[in-house]
Design a protein around this motif. Structure first.
Motif, PDB file in Angstrom:
ATOM      1  N   ASP A   1      19.786  -6.195  12.992  1.00 49.60           N
ATOM      2  CA  ASP A   1      19.112  -4.685  12.252  1.00 49.60           C
ATOM      3  C   ASP A   1      19.696  -3.287  12.397  1.00 49.60           C
ATOM      4  OD1 ASP A   1      17.273  -6.812  11.150  1.00 49.60           O
ATOM      5  OD2 ASP A   1      15.928  -6.586  13.141  1.00 49.60           O
ATOM      6  N   TYR A   2      20.763  -3.333  13.400  1.00 50.22           N
ATOM      7  CA  TYR A   2      21.249  -2.018  13.654  1.00 50.22           C
ATOM      8  C   TYR A   2      21.899  -1.602  12.445  1.00 50.22           C
ATOM      9  CZ  TYR A   2      19.823  -2.615  18.329  1.00 50.22           C
ATOM     10  OH  TYR A   2      19.009  -2.793  19.833  1.00 50.22           O
ATOM     11  N   ILE A   3      22.838  -2.147  11.760  1.00 54.04           N
ATOM     12  CA  ILE A   3      23.486  -1.749  10.628  1.00 54.04           C
ATOM     13  C   ILE A   3      23.001  -2.374   9.179  1.00 54.04           C
ATOM     14  CG2 ILE A   3      25.839  -1.525   9.769  1.00 54.04           C
ATOM     15  CD1 ILE A   3      25.649  -0.357  12.531  1.00 54.04           C
ATOM     16  N   VAL A   4      22.556  -1.317   8.317  1.00 55.70           N
ATOM     17  CA  VAL A   4      22.232  -1.853   7.163  1.00 55.70           C
ATOM     18  C   VAL A   4      22.895  -1.559   5.805  1.00 55.70           C
ATOM     19  CG1 VAL A   4      19.557  -1.617   8.347  1.00 55.70           C
ATOM     20  CG2 VAL A   4      20.977   0.235   6.968  1.00 55.70           C
ATOM     21  N   TYR A   5      22.598  -2.203   4.618  1.00 54.97           N
ATOM     22  CA  TYR A   5      23.138  -2.006   3.592  1.00 54.97           C
ATOM     23  C   TYR A   5      21.979  -1.773   2.572  1.00 54.97           C
ATOM     24  CZ  TYR A   5      27.083  -4.292   5.805  1.00 54.97           C
ATOM     25  OH  TYR A   5      28.170  -4.550   6.506  1.00 54.97           O
ATOM     26  N   ARG A   6      21.786  -0.502   2.229  1.00 58.21           N
ATOM     27  CA  ARG A   6      20.302  -0.009   1.628  1.00 58.21           C
ATOM     28  C   ARG A   6      20.264  -0.366   0.310  1.00 58.21           C
ATOM     29  NH1 ARG A   6      18.845   2.698   5.995  1.00 58.21           N
ATOM     30  NH2 ARG A   6      20.578   4.089   6.971  1.00 58.21           N
ATOM     31  N   THR A   7      21.160  -0.871  -0.378  1.00 50.90           N
ATOM     32  CA  THR A   7      21.336  -1.041  -1.816  1.00 50.90           C
ATOM     33  C   THR A   7      21.009  -2.776  -2.190  1.00 50.90           C
ATOM     34  OG1 THR A   7      23.405  -1.371  -2.076  1.00 50.90           O
ATOM     35  CG2 THR A   7      22.509   0.643  -2.763  1.00 50.90           C
ATOM     36  N   ARG A   8      20.995  -3.715  -0.842  1.00 52.41           N
ATOM     37  CA  ARG A   8      20.973  -4.862  -1.139  1.00 52.41           C
ATOM     38  C   ARG A   8      19.524  -5.475  -0.525  1.00 52.41           C
ATOM     39  NH1 ARG A   8      27.123  -5.987   1.007  1.00 52.41           N
ATOM     40  NH2 ARG A   8      28.193  -4.747  -0.617  1.00 52.41           N
ATOM     41  N   THR A   9      18.429  -5.596  -1.252  1.00 52.73           N
ATOM     42  CA  THR A   9      17.180  -5.856  -0.667  1.00 52.73           C
ATOM     43  C   THR A   9      16.452  -6.953  -1.630  1.00 52.73           C
ATOM     44  OG1 THR A   9      15.860  -4.030  -1.953  1.00 52.73           O
ATOM     45  CG2 THR A   9      16.906  -3.699   0.342  1.00 52.73           C
ATOM     46  N   LEU A  10      15.724  -7.966  -0.971  1.00 53.83           N
ATOM     47  CA  LEU A  10      14.979  -8.866  -1.608  1.00 53.83           C
ATOM     48  C   LEU A  10      13.778  -8.202  -2.283  1.00 53.83           C
ATOM     49  CD1 LEU A  10      14.625 -12.063  -2.286  1.00 53.83           C
ATOM     50  CD2 LEU A  10      13.610 -12.205  -0.146  1.00 53.83           C
ATOM     51  N   ARG A  11      13.352  -8.504  -3.256  1.00 52.05           N
ATOM     52  CA  ARG A  11      12.142  -8.026  -3.915  1.00 52.05           C
ATOM     53  C   ARG A  11      11.082  -9.018  -4.373  1.00 52.05           C
ATOM     54  NH1 ARG A  11      16.337  -4.491  -5.400  1.00 52.05           N
ATOM     55  NH2 ARG A  11      15.890  -2.452  -5.085  1.00 52.05           N
ATOM     56  N   GLY A  12      10.006  -8.812  -4.042  1.00 49.96           N
ATOM     57  CA  GLY A  12       8.917  -9.801  -4.597  1.00 49.96           C
ATOM     58  C   GLY A  12       7.483  -9.081  -4.572  1.00 49.96           C
ATOM     59  N   LEU A  13       6.397  -9.877  -4.586  1.00 47.21           N
ATOM     60  CA  LEU A  13       5.160  -9.483  -4.729  1.00 47.21           C
ATOM     61  C   LEU A  13       4.390  -9.623  -3.225  1.00 47.21           C
ATOM     62  CD1 LEU A  13       3.797 -11.263  -7.747  1.00 47.21           C
ATOM     63  CD2 LEU A  13       4.454  -9.006  -7.620  1.00 47.21           C
ATOM     64  N   SER A  14       3.481  -8.894  -2.852  1.00 47.01           N
ATOM     65  CA  SER A  14       2.891  -9.044  -1.687  1.00 47.01           C
ATOM     66  C   SER A  14       1.853 -10.113  -1.494  1.00 47.01           C
ATOM     67  CB  SER A  14       2.136  -7.638  -1.219  1.00 47.01           C
ATOM     68  OG  SER A  14       3.152  -6.753  -1.539  1.00 47.01           O
ATOM     69  N   HIS A  15       1.553 -10.635  -0.379  1.00 49.56           N
ATOM     70  CA  HIS A  15       0.624 -11.598  -0.149  1.00 49.56           C
ATOM     71  C   HIS A  15      -0.346 -11.383   1.042  1.00 49.56           C
ATOM     72  CE1 HIS A  15       4.157 -13.214  -2.049  1.00 49.56           C
ATOM     73  NE2 HIS A  15       3.484 -14.013  -2.774  1.00 49.56           N
ATOM     74  N   TRP A  16      -1.407 -11.911   1.074  1.00 48.37           N
ATOM     75  CA  TRP A  16      -2.302 -11.649   2.208  1.00 48.37           C
ATOM     76  C   TRP A  16      -3.196 -13.193   2.586  1.00 48.37           C
ATOM     77  CZ3 TRP A  16      -1.635  -8.505  -1.569  1.00 48.37           C
ATOM     78  CH2 TRP A  16      -1.302  -7.156  -1.299  1.00 48.37           C
ATOM     79  N   GLU A  17      -3.414 -13.214   3.843  1.00 50.89           N
ATOM     80  CA  GLU A  17      -4.089 -14.355   4.249  1.00 50.89           C
ATOM     81  C   GLU A  17      -5.525 -14.761   3.663  1.00 50.89           C
ATOM     82  OE1 GLU A  17      -4.228 -14.317   8.504  1.00 50.89           O
ATOM     83  OE2 GLU A  17      -1.945 -14.105   8.652  1.00 50.89           O
ATOM     84  N   ASN A  18      -6.113 -13.574   3.414  1.00 52.14           N
ATOM     85  CA  ASN A  18      -7.507 -13.674   3.028  1.00 52.14           C
ATOM     86  C   ASN A  18      -7.994 -12.334   2.598  1.00 52.14           C
ATOM     87  OD1 ASN A  18      -8.489 -12.211   5.431  1.00 52.14           O
ATOM     88  ND2 ASN A  18      -8.005 -14.247   6.662  1.00 52.14           N
TER      89      ASN A  18
END
Length: 262
Positions: A50-67
């Motif tokens: 987690d210390y070094i990041v590549y800011r343009t490469r991210t997974l995208r999707g919808l949010s979810h909740w337990e209840n």
């Protein structure tokens, strides 16, 4: 050390921190070698992923909740009122490089300031849209302020001028404050220089005024950039109005939390 301060770095930022400390030379071969070392260190379990990041490469999707209760609690934790609405100024932070967004995110979110990665010269349509936003702030009785950060090289310096002039072209009365990278900061902090790009059409005027060296914003300490932005935001903010708006927001948040627990 940077993780403890809440920062993550790109490989390029890490490279410039090594160069600034005279650990490695400012050469492309050293940049590539450092990348190889970082890769090996991660695979060997010696460096947190987690210390070094590549800011343009991210997974995208919808949010979810337990209840249903969890979605209300999530809404409460993310609940924000527009605390800048009654302020005399309306502030945005613009930065030249997308790779540095992670450095400015913390301070901008602390003070609920919108921030924007220009990715070089901002497109005409993007600037027109920004100008319309600034005009809305003006019509609400606020003075718009853009805090701008960029490299100190022929194009990086010119980008601040470009933003000012195109905002004026679109009839937005905006104060554009360039807070980094400036020559006084270069003289004080001595970031590693690079040759000015002679292929840049603005190189002649830049060299005449500043000489043949240029400097990248990445070379400044993340904590310094954080502090520079914070001080500029403080200069634009009425603390009493801010505290009153924050108190009202927290009361609303308490109501949401009470609903989720009921």
């Amino acid at each position: 050390a940077y993780a403890e301060q809440g920062f993550d770095l790109t490989l390029r930022q890490l490279y410039y921190q090594f160069v600034a400390r005279d650990v490695i030379a400012n050469k492309q071969t050293e940049y590539k070698r450092l990348g190889g070392i970082i890769n090996d260190a991660r695979l060997a379990g010696l460096l947190d992923w987690d210390y070094i990041v590549y800011r343009t490469r991210t997974l995208r999707g919808l949010s979810h909740w337990e209840n249903p209760h969890s979605v209300i609690r999530s809404a409460a934790s993310n609940y924000r009122t527009e605390r800048w609405a009654d302020q005399p100024h309306r502030v945005e932070v613009w930065i030249e490089k997308d790779a540095l967004v992670g450095v400015i995110t913390g301070v901008c979110q602390r003070y609920d300031v919108d921030y924007f990665s220009c990715r070089g010269y901002t497109s005409q349509s993007e600037l027109w849209g920004a100008a319309q936003r600034m005009i809305r702030y003006q019509n609400a009785g606020q003075k718009p302020v853009i805090i701008h950060l960029g490299d100190h090289d022929p194009s990086g310096v010119d980008m601040t001028r470009d933003i000012r002039e195109r905002m004026a072209l679109f009839e937005a009365d905006v104060e554009v404050r360039r807070i980094a990278l400036n020559m006084d900061q270069i003289e004080e902090h001595q970031p590693p220089p690079n040759p000015a790009k002679l292929t840049d059409s603005r190189a002649t005027g830049y060299i005449r005024e500043h000489g043949r060296s240029s400097w990248e914003l990445d070379a400044l300490e993340p904590a310094l950039l954080d502090r520079l932005i914070e001080e500029e935001i403080w200069d634009c903010r009425d603390v009493d109005l801010w505290d009153a708006a924050t108190q009202s927001m927290e009361q609303d948040r308490s109501c949401l939390l009470y609903t989720s627990d009921a």
